[in-house]
Design an enzyme around this catalytic site. Structure first.
Site, PDB file in Angstrom:
ATOM      1  N   ASP A   7     -39.833  12.318 -30.900  1.00  0.00           N
ATOM      2  CA  ASP A   7     -39.031  11.621 -31.895  1.00  0.00           C
ATOM      3  C   ASP A   7     -37.920  12.577 -32.316  1.00  0.00           C
ATOM      4  OD1 ASP A   7     -40.245  13.479 -33.591  1.00  0.00           O
ATOM      5  OD2 ASP A   7     -41.192  11.978 -34.876  1.00  0.00           O
ATOM      6  N   CYS A  64     -43.317  15.925 -31.869  1.00  0.00           N
ATOM      7  CA  CYS A  64     -42.876  15.260 -33.097  1.00  0.00           C
ATOM      8  C   CYS A  64     -42.914  16.325 -34.192  1.00  0.00           C
ATOM      9  CB  CYS A  64     -43.714  14.025 -33.428  1.00  0.00           C
ATOM     10  SG  CYS A  64     -45.416  14.312 -33.946  1.00  0.00           S
ATOM     11  N   GLY A  65     -42.901  15.930 -35.434  1.00  0.00           N
ATOM     12  CA  GLY A  65     -42.902  16.917 -36.514  1.00  0.00           C
ATOM     13  C   GLY A  65     -44.150  17.770 -36.536  1.00  0.00           C
ATOM     14  N   GLY A  67     -47.006  16.932 -34.254  1.00  0.00           N
ATOM     15  CA  GLY A  67     -47.746  16.736 -33.009  1.00  0.00           C
ATOM     16  C   GLY A  67     -48.903  15.778 -33.181  1.00  0.00           C
ATOM     17  N   HIS A  97     -61.583  22.662 -19.968  1.00  0.00           N
ATOM     18  CA  HIS A  97     -62.798  21.924 -20.298  1.00  0.00           C
ATOM     19  C   HIS A  97     -62.588  20.428 -20.495  1.00  0.00           C
ATOM     20  CE1 HIS A  97     -65.182  25.667 -21.844  1.00  0.00           C
ATOM     21  NE2 HIS A  97     -64.698  25.818 -20.618  1.00  0.00           N
ATOM     22  N   ARG A 108     -42.344  21.270 -36.365  1.00  0.00           N
ATOM     23  CA  ARG A 108     -42.398  21.854 -37.707  1.00  0.00           C
ATOM     24  C   ARG A 108     -43.602  22.769 -37.885  1.00  0.00           C
ATOM     25  NH1 ARG A 108     -41.026  15.971 -40.216  1.00  0.00           N
ATOM     26  NH2 ARG A 108     -38.764  16.041 -39.869  1.00  0.00           N
ATOM     27  N   HIS A 132     -68.166  20.016 -17.085  1.00  0.00           N
ATOM     28  CA  HIS A 132     -67.119  19.401 -17.908  1.00  0.00           C
ATOM     29  C   HIS A 132     -66.725  18.028 -17.372  1.00  0.00           C
ATOM     30  CE1 HIS A 132     -66.981  23.204 -19.909  1.00  0.00           C
ATOM     31  NE2 HIS A 132     -66.698  23.809 -18.765  1.00  0.00           N
ATOM     32  N   ARG A 135     -68.606  15.240 -19.022  1.00  0.00           N
ATOM     33  CA  ARG A 135     -68.106  14.908 -20.351  1.00  0.00           C
ATOM     34  C   ARG A 135     -66.825  14.071 -20.269  1.00  0.00           C
ATOM     35  NH1 ARG A 135     -69.759  20.974 -21.532  1.00  0.00           N
ATOM     36  NH2 ARG A 135     -71.982  20.572 -21.843  1.00  0.00           N
TER      37      ARG A 135
END
Length: 149
Positions: A7, A64-65, A67, A97, A108, A132, A135
């Site tokens: 953004d 973004c600002g 995340g 993982h 930011r 992993h 999962r």
């Protein structure tokens, strides 16, 4: 091919990531935004995530600002495992993982240099597989509406 999206708040960090990708000779596609005009992160998260989910792009990086919002939006796309990350260890482990296929960072929250470090580690770390994978298969099962018990 790396899908990129941001953004207006994440645009400066996305430009840093573009420079990193250029230096690593990695191809990318920018799904926007292209200007500093105020805009909604979900639009660009969805565009980039769709490109990763359908195989047009191998992985994606979003900014973004914080995340957080852009990662939540990306994770609504089936097949996406987007990690909001602000440190190098988590970036590495999200690949090793969790086989994260998208990375989100907050402009930011992390500065340009840390953002580049996080992205480089994330891009160069592979998935370990093994235990992993089980999962990851469970995450996919949840995504498909299955009950794990």
């Amino acid at each position: 091919m790396i899908a990129l999206g941001s953004d207006h708040a994440g645009l400066p960090l996305k430009r840093e990531i573009m420079a990193l990708l250029d230096s690593m000779n990695l191809e990318y596609r920018d799904f926007g935004t292209l200007t500093a005009d105020s805009c909604d992160y979900a639009v660009f998260a969805q565009r980039a995530a769709n490109a990763v989910a359908c195989g047009e792009c191998d992985r994606g990086i979003l900014c973004c600002g914080t995340g957080i919002g852009i990662s939540i939006a990306a994770n609504k796309v089936k097949g996406i495992r987007c990690v909001a990350c602000s440190d190098c260890f988590s970036a590495k482990m999200s690949r090793m993982h969790n086989d994260a296929n998208m990375l989100a960072m907050g402009a930011r929250v992390v500065g340009a240099e840390l953002g580049r470090m996080i992205a480089e580690i994330w891009l160069t770390t592979g998935f370990e597989g093994g235990r992993h994978q089980r999962r990851i298969d469970q995450i996919t099962a949840i995504e498909n509406g299955e009950n794990l018990g």
